[in-house]
Design an enzyme around this catalytic site. Structure first.
Site: not given
Lengths: 380, 392
Positions: A69, A147, A177, A197, A319
């Site tokens: 992604g 996300n 997502q 992704s 992340c």
């Protein structure tokens, strides 16, 4: 183990893992080779491409395979070629770092950047985005599903607004997502490019794809042997992309799984037992993400306590866990540091039993951490 | 020509009767450092340690030997017969190699010669002149006896001569183990690993003790501490890390007294647990990364109050270091980047907003009377689990 961190990554589907292994041992020829081994690899790649295209209702020739992604987003954002005077970019403030860091890079190289904040419902308003677009806007970047919050952003309205105003800006959509949970149809979405992704849809990590509208002008991030129509040079990751194709086919078949109902049940059980908890965002949401605020507690200990009981989830986004404090998305929503924001994200494989177990575990974990909290005392 | 690394040691010479034991420990540590390198032999003639190693592994050997406490310098060298021709050839080769690696070193040179073999026909200055002349003729590098870019060392013993072109500093200190054993209170922060290194440098063999508080702290914090342990094991500073479950102790201490005393209470309990573990493993001292005045628990008064709970001698190698000095040390020894990872081992839930900076022993002891601190310490120490961090 009950795994509710699917927004971070998903377990590869057994069929996809199998397709991957098979391709590694049987389809290892270079697709660019003229002989039968190369041809077999090419054919397998073509089938995979067709499946990914079908997932988003596109033509196979509009699909560029990537390493994931992030690369697809980078290609859609950094690859935009606009006339020299078009030096403005608009993006939502809640984009994933794969988009945000790249539009910031553009801002460091001569572009000006406008970030559009979300409302308290966790969505940007299409009007706000469109108001930020000018004649010289080269790129608008808007994700389809956020996300961290799971909220669905008004991408079609943004696209319609851009068209209606005759804007030439390129609209890139991060659909990482969304794919596999919402029906994504590039023929009606109105975007110019879209990123997806593999490891979010039960394919291996290191796989992804960029859809781009025929005629959309995108420059490759690097040069090389000219594979993927020159947009992504490099010997093709046949095994990975074959697995991605298989996963895409399974996605299409699995779109009708009752994920939203399960997510709603999970939230109902939690909110019934924890009246102080509330949803982080009230806007329209994708079916698989439950973002819940539990006030007055730090998130990490709650997550560790859940993990000790066999349930895996995350706080904010994966992340962000490397940084400190609330993520840029949560900050943009006005969430403060003293509150736990827990993200539970289901997959189409999550069962009703797992939902019931997870709710119970979360409730117990919150109780455990609350009991451990030093009592707030009036003196000192 | 045989390639080797000459390792020189210092302080041991001062030890007289203990010299045998120190040298044995040093040899053991040197052997352990180069274990795994093929065709390598360690021996110790002439008051220094000699590590024979094939030329292609010489650099790796030097890197590993550079982490052996007790060595003050090392020189990658060649060994030849103690005859002037052989020595000259070796010196020419050394000069050429040094210049090839770095042209600046080929700008000028001198030869330093020493002979422990007084039967050798030339005196040291004569050796230097003769070798120097032959090297200058063969390589055309000019001689400069005052500020040479390259210094060629020649050492002549009875049955061998060594020729080398550089002397690298070793870490100094005393061989690990020669000062005894100690227990280090290890956390994921920058300080305790640096303290460990300093303690090991003076010859202490350490075990680490890490206090783990799940679920307030996750597995990644524990992994981070074990990573630090492994980084220290490269210096042989640490052998194992003991992981002690501290959650219940922290909770009960937190409830026992006033909020501001919490940190001092935790640290006193840590001392008690450390005492018990030290007894168990035969350690004679505790080592901490405490520094004067850095955080509330590190004022003189608090340090004294905390230390009062410990039976063993407490060493604080960093007590007078500035933060910048500690950071520089941590970078040098390879622990800074690991310590800088964000997985904290102390959940902020348990640190009061205004910790006391001068906790009185009387107040603290009164708070402790609400619990059976000795029994609690017994419990935590008994549950400590040993994890090896040796690189094997």
């Amino acid at each position: 183990m009950v795994y509710l961190d699917n927004a971070a990554s998903t377990m590869p589907a057994p069929e996809a893992a199998e397709a991957h292994a098979r391709a590694m041992t049987a389809l290892w020829g270079n697709p660019s080779s003229a002989h039968a081994l190369g041809a077999a690899a090419t054919r397998a790649l073509d089938e995979a491409r067709a499946e990914v295209a079908r997932l988003v209702r596109a033509e196979p020739s509009e699909i560029v395979f990537t390493s994931g992604g992030t690369e697809a987003n980078a290609l859609g954002v950094l690859g935009v070629t606009a006339p020299a005077r078009a030096r403005h970019v608009v993006a939502t403030a809640i984009e994933h770092p794969a988009v945000l860091r790249n539009v910031e890079r553009l801002a460091r190289t001569g572009f000006s950047l406008t970030l559009v904040p979300p409302g308290p419902d966790g969505c940007v308003s299409a009007d706000d985005v469109l108001a930020a677009v000018r004649d010289e806007t080269a790129l608008v970047a808007a994700m389809l599903v956020n996300n961290e919050l799971g909220t669905v952003q008004p991408v079609s309205q943004i696209a319609a607004g851009l068209r209606g105003a005759g804007r030439r800006a390129h609209l890139h959509v991060d659909a990482v997502q969304a794919v596999g949970f919402l029906p994504v149809d590039v023929r009606t979405l109105g975007a110019d490019s879209l990123a997806l992704s593999g490891h979010k849809i039960h394919a291996p990590k290191g796989t992804g794809a960029l859809w781009r509208r025929k005629g959309a002008r995108i420059a490759p991030l690097w040069e090389g042997g000219g594979q993927e129509q020159g947009l992504r040079s490099g010997t093709e990751n046949v095994a990975g992309w074959v697995a991605l194709g298989r996963a895409a086919a399974l996605c299409r078949e699995g779109l009708d799984a009752p994920v939203a109902a399960r997510r709603d049940r999970l939230e109902a059980l939690i909110f019934a037992a924890l009246p102080e908890a509330r949803p982080t965002a009230r806007g329209p949401r994708a079916p698989h993400i439950a973002s819940i605020i539990v006030p007055g507690l730090p998130a990490e200990p709650v997550l560790h306590a859940m993990e000790a009981r066999g349930v895996y989830a995350s706080a904010g986004s994966a992340c962000a866990s490397r940084a400190r404090g609330p993520s840029h998305v949560l900050k943009a929503m006005g969430v403060s540091e003293g509150d736990a924001v827990l993200r539970l994200s289901l997959s189409r494989y999550t069962t009703d039993d797992e939902v019931r177990i997870a709710a119970g575990v979360l409730i117990d974990a919150v109780a455990e951490i609350r009991n451990a909290l030093p009592a707030r005392r009036a003196r000192s | 020509m045989k390639s080797l690394v000459l390792c020189r040691f210092g302080e041991i010479f001062l030890k007289g009767a203990n010299r045998g034991r120190f040298e044995r420990l040093l040899h053991d540590n040197v052997r352990a450092a180069v274990a795994g390198l093929p065709e390598t032999k360690v021996d110790a003639p002439h008051g220094r340690v000699r590590v024979e190693v094939p030329a292609q592994h010489q650099e790796e050997a030097c890197e590993r030997l550079g982490r052996v406490f007790g060595l003050v310098s090392l020189s990658p060298a060649v060994a030849v017969l103690p005859e002037i021709d052989a020595i000259a050839d070796a010196a020419i080769a050394v000069a050429r190699a040094a210049r090839a690696r770095d042209p600046r070193r080929g700008e000028s040179f001198k030869v330093e010669a020493r002979r422990s073999n007084k039967q050798f026909p030339l005196s040291s200055p004569e050796i230097a002149r003769e070798i120097g002349g032959r090297v200058a003729a063969a390589t055309e590098i000019r001689v400069d006896v005052h500020a040479p870019a390259l210094e060629i060392g020649v050492e002549i013993a009875r049955d061998v001569a060594y020729v080398f072109g550089e002397t690298r500093p070793g870490p100094g200190g005393l061989p690990v183990g020669c000062s005894g054993r100690a227990l280090l209170l290890l956390s994921g922060g920058i300080d305790s690993p640096a303290a460990a290194w300093l303690a090991a440098k003076r010859g202490l063999a350490l075990d680490g003790l890490y206090f783990h508080s799940p679920p307030f702290v996750g597995e990644k914090s524990r992994d981070k501490v074990l990573s630090l342990g492994r980084a220290l094991a490269r210096w042989r500073a640490l052998d194992s890390v003991w992981v002690a479950p501290f959650t219940e102790a922290q909770q009960r201490l937190r409830e026992a007294g006033r909020a501001e005393l919490a940190v001092v209470l935790y640290r006193r309990m840590m001392m008690r647990v450390a005492d018990r573990l030290a007894d168990r493993i035969g350690a004679e001292a505790l080592v901490t990364g405490e520094n004067l005045g850095q955080v509330a628990s590190q004022t003189l008064r608090n340090m004294a109050t905390i230390e009062a709970a410990a039976r063993h001698l407490v060493l604080r190698p960093l007590s007078t270091y500035d933060k910048a000095e500690t950071v520089a040390l941590a970078r040098r020894i390879g622990t800074f980047d690991i310590s800088a990872l964000p997985y904290d081992d102390c959940c902020s839930l348990f640190v009061p907003p205004h910790p006391a900076t001068a906790a009185r022993l009387g107040d603290v002891e009164q708070a402790e009377r609400a619990l059976d601190v000795e029994a609690l310490a017994d419990q935590v120490a008994a549950a400590a689990e040993r994890v090896s961090v040796r690189e094997e």
